[in-house]
Scaffold this motif. Structure first.
Motif, PDB file in Angstrom:
ATOM      1  N   TRP A  25       2.101   4.945  -6.922  1.00 13.35           N
ATOM      2  CA  TRP A  25       1.279   6.095  -6.551  1.00 13.35           C
ATOM      3  C   TRP A  25       0.921   6.054  -5.071  1.00 13.35           C
ATOM      4  O   TRP A  25       0.701   5.005  -4.476  1.00 13.35           O
ATOM      5  CB  TRP A  25      -0.014   6.111  -7.375  1.00 13.35           C
ATOM      6  CG  TRP A  25      -0.894   7.284  -7.047  1.00 13.35           C
ATOM      7  CD1 TRP A  25      -0.864   8.502  -7.622  1.00 13.35           C
ATOM      8  CD2 TRP A  25      -1.912   7.349  -6.056  1.00 13.35           C
ATOM      9  NE1 TRP A  25      -1.802   9.328  -7.052  1.00 13.35           N
ATOM     10  CE2 TRP A  25      -2.453   8.642  -6.074  1.00 13.35           C
ATOM     11  CE3 TRP A  25      -2.420   6.428  -5.120  1.00 13.35           C
ATOM     12  CZ2 TRP A  25      -3.473   9.048  -5.221  1.00 13.35           C
ATOM     13  CZ3 TRP A  25      -3.426   6.832  -4.265  1.00 13.35           C
ATOM     14  CH2 TRP A  25      -3.955   8.134  -4.322  1.00 13.35           C
ATOM     15  N   TYR A  26       0.859   7.237  -4.457  1.00 11.98           N
ATOM     16  CA  TYR A  26       0.293   7.423  -3.116  1.00 11.98           C
ATOM     17  C   TYR A  26      -0.318   8.812  -3.080  1.00 11.98           C
ATOM     18  O   TYR A  26       0.006   9.670  -3.904  1.00 11.98           O
ATOM     19  CB  TYR A  26       1.335   7.239  -2.007  1.00 11.98           C
ATOM     20  CG  TYR A  26       2.583   8.072  -2.161  1.00 11.98           C
ATOM     21  CD1 TYR A  26       2.647   9.365  -1.658  1.00 11.98           C
ATOM     22  CD2 TYR A  26       3.701   7.558  -2.806  1.00 11.98           C
ATOM     23  CE1 TYR A  26       3.789  10.130  -1.790  1.00 11.98           C
ATOM     24  CE2 TYR A  26       4.852   8.314  -2.951  1.00 11.98           C
ATOM     25  CZ  TYR A  26       4.898   9.596  -2.435  1.00 11.98           C
ATOM     26  OH  TYR A  26       6.027  10.352  -2.575  1.00 11.98           O
ATOM     27  N   ASP A  27      -1.240   9.016  -2.120  1.00 18.40           N
ATOM     28  CA  ASP A  27      -1.952  10.296  -2.117  1.00 18.40           C
ATOM     29  C   ASP A  27      -1.122  11.400  -1.462  1.00 18.40           C
ATOM     30  O   ASP A  27      -0.013  11.170  -0.986  1.00 18.40           O
ATOM     31  CB  ASP A  27      -3.360  10.148  -1.541  1.00 18.40           C
ATOM     32  CG  ASP A  27      -3.434  10.032  -0.026  1.00 18.40           C
ATOM     33  OD1 ASP A  27      -2.446  10.334   0.676  1.00 18.40           O
ATOM     34  OD2 ASP A  27      -4.500   9.638   0.473  1.00 18.40           O
ATOM     35  N   SER A  28      -1.673  12.588  -1.444  1.00 16.76           N
ATOM     36  CA  SER A  28      -0.938  13.762  -0.977  1.00 16.76           C
ATOM     37  C   SER A  28      -0.656  13.755   0.522  1.00 16.76           C
ATOM     38  O   SER A  28       0.124  14.581   1.001  1.00 16.76           O
ATOM     39  CB  SER A  28      -1.691  15.041  -1.358  1.00 16.76           C
ATOM     40  OG  SER A  28      -2.987  15.037  -0.783  1.00 16.76           O
ATOM     41  N   TRP A  29      -1.226  12.819   1.256  1.00 17.15           N
ATOM     42  CA  TRP A  29      -0.958  12.716   2.688  1.00 17.15           C
ATOM     43  C   TRP A  29       0.282  11.882   2.967  1.00 17.15           C
ATOM     44  O   TRP A  29       0.742  11.837   4.090  1.00 17.15           O
ATOM     45  CB  TRP A  29      -2.170  12.155   3.415  1.00 17.15           C
ATOM     46  CG  TRP A  29      -3.193  13.201   3.676  1.00 17.15           C
ATOM     47  CD1 TRP A  29      -4.015  13.800   2.767  1.00 17.15           C
ATOM     48  CD2 TRP A  29      -3.500  13.801   4.921  1.00 17.15           C
ATOM     49  NE1 TRP A  29      -4.810  14.732   3.372  1.00 17.15           N
ATOM     50  CE2 TRP A  29      -4.523  14.750   4.709  1.00 17.15           C
ATOM     51  CE3 TRP A  29      -3.024  13.628   6.202  1.00 17.15           C
ATOM     52  CZ2 TRP A  29      -5.054  15.519   5.726  1.00 17.15           C
ATOM     53  CZ3 TRP A  29      -3.567  14.395   7.223  1.00 17.15           C
ATOM     54  CH2 TRP A  29      -4.571  15.340   6.976  1.00 17.15           C
ATOM     55  N   GLY A  30       0.791  11.178   1.991  1.00 15.14           N
ATOM     56  CA  GLY A  30       2.033  10.427   2.202  1.00 15.14           C
ATOM     57  C   GLY A  30       1.954   9.001   1.707  1.00 15.14           C
ATOM     58  O   GLY A  30       0.886   8.501   1.351  1.00 15.14           O
ATOM     59  N   ASP A  31       3.108   8.334   1.705  1.00 11.55           N
ATOM     60  CA  ASP A  31       3.206   7.028   1.079  1.00 11.55           C
ATOM     61  C   ASP A  31       2.464   5.910   1.814  1.00 11.55           C
ATOM     62  O   ASP A  31       2.293   4.820   1.270  1.00 11.55           O
ATOM     63  CB  ASP A  31       4.658   6.637   0.824  1.00 11.55           C
ATOM     64  CG  ASP A  31       5.507   6.544   2.080  1.00 11.55           C
ATOM     65  OD1 ASP A  31       4.994   6.732   3.199  1.00 11.55           O
ATOM     66  OD2 ASP A  31       6.717   6.288   1.927  1.00 11.55           O
ATOM     67  N   TYR A  32       1.988   6.137   3.026  1.00 10.85           N
ATOM     68  CA  TYR A  32       1.140   5.144   3.698  1.00 10.85           C
ATOM     69  C   TYR A  32      -0.186   4.979   2.954  1.00 10.85           C
ATOM     70  O   TYR A  32      -0.752   3.902   2.888  1.00 10.85           O
ATOM     71  CB  TYR A  32       0.891   5.558   5.148  1.00 10.85           C
ATOM     72  CG  TYR A  32      -0.058   4.627   5.885  1.00 10.85           C
ATOM     73  CD1 TYR A  32       0.413   3.427   6.401  1.00 10.85           C
ATOM     74  CD2 TYR A  32      -1.398   4.949   6.042  1.00 10.85           C
ATOM     75  CE1 TYR A  32      -0.443   2.561   7.058  1.00 10.85           C
ATOM     76  CE2 TYR A  32      -2.263   4.087   6.695  1.00 10.85           C
ATOM     77  CZ  TYR A  32      -1.779   2.896   7.202  1.00 10.85           C
ATOM     78  OH  TYR A  32      -2.630   2.041   7.852  1.00 10.85           O
ATOM     79  N   PHE A  33      -0.665   6.070   2.381  1.00 18.33           N
ATOM     80  CA  PHE A  33      -1.975   6.094   1.720  1.00 18.33           C
ATOM     81  C   PHE A  33      -1.810   5.799   0.226  1.00 18.33           C
ATOM     82  O   PHE A  33      -2.039   6.644  -0.629  1.00 18.33           O
ATOM     83  CB  PHE A  33      -2.666   7.442   1.961  1.00 18.33           C
ATOM     84  CG  PHE A  33      -2.859   7.724   3.424  1.00 18.33           C
ATOM     85  CD1 PHE A  33      -3.871   7.101   4.132  1.00 18.33           C
ATOM     86  CD2 PHE A  33      -1.996   8.575   4.091  1.00 18.33           C
ATOM     87  CE1 PHE A  33      -4.040   7.337   5.488  1.00 18.33           C
ATOM     88  CE2 PHE A  33      -2.159   8.817   5.453  1.00 18.33           C
ATOM     89  CZ  PHE A  33      -3.179   8.192   6.148  1.00 18.33           C
ATOM     90  N   ASP A  34      -1.403   4.568  -0.068  1.00 17.21           N
ATOM     91  CA  ASP A  34      -1.165   4.146  -1.443  1.00 17.21           C
ATOM     92  C   ASP A  34      -2.341   3.308  -1.957  1.00 17.21           C
ATOM     93  O   ASP A  34      -3.374   3.202  -1.285  1.00 17.21           O
ATOM     94  CB  ASP A  34       0.139   3.357  -1.528  1.00 17.21           C
ATOM     95  CG  ASP A  34       0.151   2.119  -0.636  1.00 17.21           C
ATOM     96  OD1 ASP A  34      -0.889   1.770  -0.019  1.00 17.21           O
ATOM     97  OD2 ASP A  34       1.210   1.479  -0.558  1.00 17.21           O
ATOM     98  N   CYS A  35      -2.194   2.738  -3.131  1.00 15.88           N
ATOM     99  CA  CYS A  35      -3.293   1.949  -3.699  1.00 15.88           C
ATOM    100  C   CYS A  35      -3.643   0.742  -2.836  1.00 15.88           C
ATOM    101  O   CYS A  35      -4.814   0.368  -2.732  1.00 15.88           O
ATOM    102  CB  CYS A  35      -2.949   1.521  -5.118  1.00 15.88           C
ATOM    103  SG  CYS A  35      -3.062   2.875  -6.320  1.00 15.88           S
ATOM    104  N   ALA A  36      -2.652   0.144  -2.193  1.00 12.98           N
ATOM    105  CA  ALA A  36      -2.941  -0.988  -1.301  1.00 12.98           C
ATOM    106  C   ALA A  36      -3.834  -0.529  -0.141  1.00 12.98           C
ATOM    107  O   ALA A  36      -4.770  -1.232   0.245  1.00 12.98           O
ATOM    108  CB  ALA A  36      -1.642  -1.596  -0.775  1.00 12.98           C
ATOM    109  N   TYR A  37      -3.556   0.654   0.395  1.00 13.31           N
ATOM    110  CA  TYR A  37      -4.384   1.198   1.469  1.00 13.31           C
ATOM    111  C   TYR A  37      -5.817   1.408   0.989  1.00 13.31           C
ATOM    112  O   TYR A  37      -6.769   0.973   1.633  1.00 13.31           O
ATOM    113  CB  TYR A  37      -3.809   2.524   1.967  1.00 13.31           C
ATOM    114  CG  TYR A  37      -4.727   3.270   2.902  1.00 13.31           C
ATOM    115  CD1 TYR A  37      -4.750   2.963   4.249  1.00 13.31           C
ATOM    116  CD2 TYR A  37      -5.594   4.256   2.434  1.00 13.31           C
ATOM    117  CE1 TYR A  37      -5.621   3.629   5.117  1.00 13.31           C
ATOM    118  CE2 TYR A  37      -6.456   4.918   3.283  1.00 13.31           C
ATOM    119  CZ  TYR A  37      -6.464   4.596   4.627  1.00 13.31           C
ATOM    120  OH  TYR A  37      -7.333   5.240   5.464  1.00 13.31           O
TER     121      TYR A  37
END
Length: 96
Positions: A25-37
């Motif tokens: 999973w990552y948020d709607s802003w892109g894969d940088y903003f995933d659960c680890a973030y």
């Protein structure tokens, strides 16, 4: 008569593991903003990333607070959804 009976053995507390769900999973802003973030930036559940944005930026019909263990979401029973399943291997082309 036993003055000091041996106590019955006790079992260890079960280990509860959490898996981010859906996996990848990552948020709607892109894969940088995933659960680890979200997890590494959640210094305080009420004011960190989970607290300030965990119910925003839904992607794959899920928010960080639902998908990420670091935000209190995720799967604790081992049932997970994989967003990007690994494709089945293909057989090699025959050599002529």
């Amino acid at each position: 008569t036993t003055l000091f009976p041996t106590p019955a053995p006790t079992s260890a507390a079960p280990t509860i593991t959490c898996t981010d769900n859906p996996v990848g999973w990552y948020d709607s802003w892109g894969d940088y903003f995933d659960c680890a973030y979200y997890s590494r930036n959640d210094y305080d559940a009420s004011t960190g990333t989970c607290g300030s944005n965990g119910d925003s930026f839904e992607n794959f019909n899920t928010t960080a607070n639902q998908a990420c263990c670091g935000c209190g979401g995720g799967s604790k029973d081992g049932t997970v959804t994989t967003l990007f399943p690994t494709p089945a291997p293909t057989s090699a082309a025959p050599t002529i």
